[in-house]
Design a protein around this motif. Structure first.
Motif, PDB file in Angstrom:
ATOM      1  N   THR A   1       0.833  -1.203   0.000  1.00 35.57           N
ATOM      2  CA  THR A   1       0.000   0.000   0.000  1.00 35.57           C
ATOM      3  C   THR A   1       0.868   1.254   0.000  1.00 35.57           C
ATOM      4  O   THR A   1       0.631   2.188  -0.775  1.00 35.57           O
ATOM      5  N   LEU A   2       1.891   1.284   0.862  1.00 35.74           N
ATOM      6  CA  LEU A   2       2.793   2.433   0.907  1.00 35.74           C
ATOM      7  C   LEU A   2       3.515   2.617  -0.424  1.00 35.74           C
ATOM      8  O   LEU A   2       3.801   3.745  -0.836  1.00 35.74           O
ATOM      9  N   GLY A   3       3.814   1.513  -1.093  1.00 34.74           N
ATOM     10  CA  GLY A   3       4.524   1.571  -2.361  1.00 34.74           C
ATOM     11  C   GLY A   3       3.629   1.791  -3.562  1.00 34.74           C
ATOM     12  O   GLY A   3       4.102   1.741  -4.708  1.00 34.74           O
ATOM     13  N   LEU A   4       2.340   2.032  -3.319  1.00 36.24           N
ATOM     14  CA  LEU A   4       1.353   2.271  -4.377  1.00 36.24           C
ATOM     15  C   LEU A   4       1.246   1.081  -5.328  1.00 36.24           C
ATOM     16  O   LEU A   4       0.910   1.223  -6.510  1.00 36.24           O
ATOM     17  N   LEU A   5       1.533  -0.105  -4.802  1.00 32.74           N
ATOM     18  CA  LEU A   5       1.369  -1.329  -5.572  1.00 32.74           C
ATOM     19  C   LEU A   5      -0.022  -1.926  -5.371  1.00 32.74           C
ATOM     20  O   LEU A   5      -0.453  -2.777  -6.150  1.00 32.74           O
ATOM     21  N   ASP A   6      -0.699  -1.500  -4.322  1.00 35.95           N
ATOM     22  CA  ASP A   6      -2.029  -2.006  -4.004  1.00 35.95           C
ATOM     23  C   ASP A   6      -2.872  -0.838  -3.495  1.00 35.95           C
ATOM     24  O   ASP A   6      -2.347   0.089  -2.866  1.00 35.95           O
ATOM     25  N   ARG A   7      -4.156  -0.890  -3.768  1.00 33.40           N
ATOM     26  CA  ARG A   7      -5.059   0.164  -3.309  1.00 33.40           C
ATOM     27  C   ARG A   7      -5.756  -0.269  -2.026  1.00 33.40           C
ATOM     28  O   ARG A   7      -6.218  -1.405  -1.924  1.00 33.40           O
TER      29      ARG A   7
END
Length: 224
Positions: A53-59
């Motif tokens: 989530t922090l890495g913007l890989l998952d919403r």
């Protein structure tokens, strides 16, 4: 007062099941510039979900995630990809270096899929390698490096875009104690230069070196 690098408010992530699995439960977190924070917790606690989530890989399912003051939840996928490429550097347990490319080429590859200008790429890669103490290994293949040197090369690659945030997932998991110390010394130096570092780890000697430690258990985050 400048915006924090990371600001989470009531962040929740659910995975569909019967009943739904809540991997993150109303997480609130503030990470300032030049913070060095460790996230610890048992397997299945939500560490990987939080990292993704922090890495913007998952919403996330709900809540707010502001990165450098930018609300990322409502961004379209292409905007999230651009922000991820320009503001976040990733360091993994497995170094993900291409074995038949030199150290310098591996670091330069960080910009192949980014919007960075092609001109000066070699010079930027050299600066990143100097920053991690590897200018004498630029022409080596990864197989000739120690584990610690390979991880430093991977960190140099992560630094290529001058990111706001360095996200590290078990970065010393494949290293012996000597190389672990060398990588942690490098994190100290980067933090002193103003880099914001978040490390996910299960190793106490790694989390003890951070300025802050938060624990995640069953998706609930608490600061220690």
């Amino acid at each position: 007062m400048p915006e924090p690098v990371i600001l989470l408010h009531d962040l929740t992530k659910e995975f569909p099941a019967d009943p739904p699995v809540q991997a993150l439960s109303a997480v609130n977190l503030r990470v300032e510039r030049a913070d060095y924070m460790a996230i610890v917790g048992p397997s299945g606690s939500g560490k990987s979900t939080l990292l993704n989530t922090l890495g913007l890989l998952d919403r996330p399912t709900s809540g707010s995630y502001r990165l450098d003051g930018l609300e990322t939840i409502s961004m379209k996928d292409n905007a999230r990809t651009t922000i991820r490429g320009s503001r976040i550097g990733f360091v993994f347990q497995s170094f993900h270096l291409l074995p038949h490319r030199s150290v310098l080429e591996n670091v330069m590859l960080a910009e192949v899929y980014s919007a960075a200008r092609r001109g000066g790429r070699r010079e930027r890669a050299m600066r990143a390698l100097e920053r991690v103490g590897l200018p004498h290994r630029v022409d080596f293949l990864p197989g000739r490096l120690s584990g610690g040197e390979r991880q430093r090369a991977a960190i140099a690659r992560a630094l290529m875009g001058e990111p706001s945030l360095l996200l590290c997932d078990e970065p010393t998991g494949n290293l012996d104690s000597k190389n672990t110390d060398a990588v942690l010394d490098l994190f100290d130096e980067l933090r002193a230069q103003g880099m914001t570092i978040v490390v996910i780890t299960h190793e106490n000697d790694v989390s003890d070196r951070a300025m802050r430690r938060v624990r995640i258990t069953d998706g609930v985050l608490t600061e220690e």
